[in-house]
Design a protein around this motif. Sequence first.
Motif, PDB file in Angstrom:
ATOM      1  N   GLN A  11       0.969  -1.251  -0.030  1.00  0.00           N
ATOM      2  CA  GLN A  11       0.011   0.061  -0.139  1.00  0.00           C
ATOM      3  C   GLN A  11       0.844   1.185  -0.063  1.00  0.00           C
ATOM      4  O   GLN A  11       1.567   1.459   1.064  1.00  0.00           O
ATOM      5  CB  GLN A  11      -0.857   0.030   1.280  1.00  0.00           C
ATOM      6  CG  GLN A  11      -1.739   1.162   1.367  1.00  0.00           C
ATOM      7  CD  GLN A  11      -2.844   1.063   2.342  1.00  0.00           C
ATOM      8  OE1 GLN A  11      -2.424   0.525   3.401  1.00  0.00           O
ATOM      9  NE2 GLN A  11      -3.919   1.616   2.011  1.00  0.00           N
ATOM     10  N   GLY A 134      -4.892  -1.583  -1.575  1.00  0.00           N
ATOM     11  CA  GLY A 134      -3.565  -0.632  -1.907  1.00  0.00           C
ATOM     12  C   GLY A 134      -3.961   0.593  -2.267  1.00  0.00           C
ATOM     13  O   GLY A 134      -2.949   1.318  -2.852  1.00  0.00           O
ATOM     14  N   GLY A 214       0.564  -0.405  -7.052  1.00  0.00           N
ATOM     15  CA  GLY A 214      -0.247  -1.406  -6.174  1.00  0.00           C
ATOM     16  C   GLY A 214       0.125  -2.728  -7.034  1.00  0.00           C
ATOM     17  O   GLY A 214       0.971  -2.759  -8.093  1.00  0.00           O
TER      18      GLY A 214
END
Length: 375
Positions: A11, A134, A214
Amino acid sequence: MSEMVSIDFEQPVSFVPGGGAPACSTRNAWARVPAEPTRAERGVLKDRIRQLLREQQAVLVAHYYVHPDLQDLAEETGGLVADSLEMARFGRDHAARTLVVAGVRFMGETAKILSPDKRVLMPDLDATCSLDLGCPTEEFSAFCDQHPDRTVLVYANTSAAVKARADWMVTSGCALDVVRALTAQGKKILWAPDRHLGDYIRRETGADLLSWEGACIVHDEFKGLELELLKEQHPNAKVLVHPESPADVIALADAVGSTAGILSAAKNMDAREFIVATDTGLLHKLRTLNPGKTFIEAPTAGNGATCKSCAHCPWMAMNDLAGVVRVLETGANEVHVDPATGERARLPIARMLDFTAALKNGSSAVGIAPGIGVA
Ligand code: 13P
Ligand code: SF4
């Protein structure tokens, strides 16, 4: 009894002042994987689902990564098993009053956004996706604010609120076509959230594309070096890869595509043996549609690694027959999307559906209509 599994996902947590791509750190989530029913239990559950679907004018829409029982039942009962693009289209166009979406949360949300008047149920609302996790809305919105000159393109694997901030939504089945069309219009792209798919799109189209960082916890685990070794053991095998995989895996591919794209490559390619770099859930369809062909799983981080390395999405695995019975019997797990967010999010999704429909019909004016693809 279900088993809880712990999952690390990446993340972005910080932003480079002045507009660089966000950096990544790892966070933790969980999944609840249901136990396999016995043979007898499966029969009873399937019969009950058939009956409930009929009684409630409901239809089952499943993704290729969910349990084979759900895939087969969806088809047998007049529903659909498909990639995320066709799931969205089917749910929107079907006359059913209730859609039961067996997949992950963004698929249920997309169905609800496109059909706000239908009831959308999911076997487990906690079935999420590392790409969605994320890409938190506020951080993503700040990233967009830093780049007002870019057309915002998001992957289907995002929340409704992130879609609401976008100009376009795409799936891996149409991302290249949409980006080529936008690039031809001179647009610069801001892409989120999958970095591997973003890199792939940039390489294939030459787009000026700035990417969020991500990753899919399943595809990120495929390993190029091990894949090369496996190819040596199977010199005649063709390699089929989902574009959420790392670049060194994609570089070894004979075909790169969405789940539907991989199925079509396996059917059309003149080979008897295939190595497949995507979630193992797709093997069910690959094997049933191609009985004379052999499908081998591409290597991941392997022994001793985490649940991510089994090449099966722990959140897709949260869908089971008992969950479908439960939601149809009780009405639980209905997907709700804030109406204002849904209305805004419908725009980028509808653009994709209109664009792909035109492409399918061979429209020569596949270019993007004026006013579309803003920024
Ligand atoms: P598809 O759009 O190829 O079905 O992929 C969805 C997904 O979640 C892949 O991991
Ligand atoms: Fe998300 Fe990856 Fe699971 Fe697909 S396979 S739903 S991209 S975590």
